[in-house]
Scaffold this motif. Sequence first.
Motif, PDB file in Angstrom:
ATOM      1  N   GLU A 145      -8.305  -0.608   4.753  1.00 12.25           N
ATOM      2  CA  GLU A 145      -7.420  -0.530   3.593  1.00 12.25           C
ATOM      3  C   GLU A 145      -7.854   0.588   2.645  1.00 12.25           C
ATOM      4  O   GLU A 145      -7.019   1.340   2.128  1.00 12.25           O
ATOM      5  CB  GLU A 145      -7.379  -1.879   2.869  1.00 12.25           C
ATOM      6  CG  GLU A 145      -6.676  -2.959   3.688  1.00 12.25           C
ATOM      7  CD  GLU A 145      -6.502  -4.261   2.913  1.00 12.25           C
ATOM      8  OE1 GLU A 145      -6.480  -4.206   1.667  1.00 12.25           O
ATOM      9  OE2 GLU A 145      -6.389  -5.315   3.564  1.00 12.25           O
ATOM     10  N   LEU A 202       0.811  -1.214   0.000  1.00 10.53           N
ATOM     11  CA  LEU A 202       0.000   0.000   0.000  1.00 10.53           C
ATOM     12  C   LEU A 202       0.850   1.271   0.000  1.00 10.53           C
ATOM     13  O   LEU A 202       0.337   2.361  -0.261  1.00 10.53           O
ATOM     14  CB  LEU A 202      -0.913   0.012   1.240  1.00 10.53           C
ATOM     15  CG  LEU A 202      -2.059  -0.999   1.213  1.00 10.53           C
ATOM     16  CD1 LEU A 202      -2.690  -1.110   2.593  1.00 10.53           C
ATOM     17  CD2 LEU A 202      -3.105  -0.598   0.194  1.00 10.53           C
ATOM     18  N   ARG A 209      -5.689   4.058   2.064  1.00  6.30           N
ATOM     19  CA  ARG A 209      -5.315   4.468   0.705  1.00  6.30           C
ATOM     20  C   ARG A 209      -5.785   5.900   0.418  1.00  6.30           C
ATOM     21  O   ARG A 209      -5.057   6.698  -0.173  1.00  6.30           O
ATOM     22  CB  ARG A 209      -5.901   3.487  -0.308  1.00  6.30           C
ATOM     23  CG  ARG A 209      -5.404   3.704  -1.728  1.00  6.30           C
ATOM     24  CD  ARG A 209      -5.888   2.613  -2.663  1.00  6.30           C
ATOM     25  NE  ARG A 209      -5.225   1.340  -2.392  1.00  6.30           N
ATOM     26  CZ  ARG A 209      -5.798   0.292  -1.817  1.00  6.30           C
ATOM     27  NH1 ARG A 209      -7.052   0.362  -1.434  1.00  6.30           N
ATOM     28  NH2 ARG A 209      -5.120  -0.818  -1.611  1.00  6.30           N
ATOM     29  N   GLU A 220      -3.500   9.197  -0.478  1.00  2.00           N
ATOM     30  CA  GLU A 220      -3.628   9.887  -1.752  1.00  2.00           C
ATOM     31  C   GLU A 220      -4.161  11.305  -1.616  1.00  2.00           C
ATOM     32  O   GLU A 220      -3.733  12.219  -2.330  1.00  2.00           O
ATOM     33  CB  GLU A 220      -4.545   9.069  -2.676  1.00  2.00           C
ATOM     34  CG  GLU A 220      -3.937   7.725  -3.077  1.00  2.00           C
ATOM     35  CD  GLU A 220      -4.920   6.837  -3.817  1.00  2.00           C
ATOM     36  OE1 GLU A 220      -6.133   7.201  -3.884  1.00  2.00           O
ATOM     37  OE2 GLU A 220      -4.495   5.779  -4.318  1.00  2.00           O
TER      38      GLU A 220
END
Length: 391
Positions: A336, A28, A340, A344
Amino acid sequence: MSGTASSDQRGLAAARISGLAPGKLFGLLGDNRRRGALDLAVGTPSAPTTSPVAIEAACEAIRAGANQYDHPAGNLAIRRSIAASFVPAADPETEITVTLGATEGLAVALLALVDPGDEVIVLEPCYENFVSAIALAGARPRPVPTRAPEWRYDHAQLRAAFTSRTRAIILNSPANPSGHVLSSGELAEIAELCEKRNVTVISDEAYAAYVFDGISYASIADVPALRDRGVVIGTLSKSHAVSGWRVGFLRAAPEITRLLRQVHVAVGGAGVTPLQIAVARAAESDPSFWQPADTLAAQRDLATKVFGEAGYRCLPTEGGCYLMIDIRTVTREDSETHARRLAEQAGVLTAPGTCFFTGKGGENLLRVAFNRPVGLFDEVRRRLTAFSLSG
């Protein structure tokens, strides 16, 4: 032809490879590090500050020609220093082995003491490399859940986990990722079960230097019933911010140490000579060397405050360098997906809780590494605030 080659390649893999942890965390991270995201996902320390004395001593040792193999068990000076850090002191000749970090130490302990088909108990959530090391030994993990927010195991579940196939139990106190410090009562219960079943205790004590709020901490070497049937895994990686030096150690009774050293020679050969010398010299010049000045309590409190202000529920952390946060107060996403999106959109890297469970679990949790400079958390706050406003 290509089909035959592909089939041959599949046949090359050892069966134990299928038991390795999937390495979700590093999968990740990827490009987000290169995009300037703040890394709170992995425990690579940027606090405390690496000892300037140790750095200079390493340079001097290299220039002086200490660049060849030392004793396979470790340079005697560093073994003496490590031995003296235990109370009561260990015997540097027969009870201390220097390893290539705690990672090799863990693998050595399992390969020396566990056979294929044996079971090894782990308290879950746990560091994912525990699962991989058990798999490399050909054994099977037997997870025992601990539950938030105190991260304590259920007594009946722990007792039920001990079977005729149990060869070892891996402890981690303070624990990664939960931060739980095993109490004297928990250690006494574990000792009773291990004595009854003739089970070895492998204790990862990588975070022993960091225990908060006056909580009492004990190594398994401090527990008479565990001292001679246990292996302590230690490392300077986190406590002295030298994770790249790969200086770890094992402490065990002489009869166990003999086994550990045989495997260590086969797996790692010997440690890094000039860096062992550097640690020994730094410890000799500083009586408080084994107790870092930066206890990380301020960073723990800042991380708790910053993520709490952003709306997350921060779970209590008794020790170590990680904070577990419950994301259900801000999102319905799984960990998860949310990790993420944080990486980002906010430029903040965290570790999904699913990385620390052998099966389902951790979908509502993130792990935050707070062994960072205090000033970094001002920027974390700014990014989280912008993220929450935009979301």
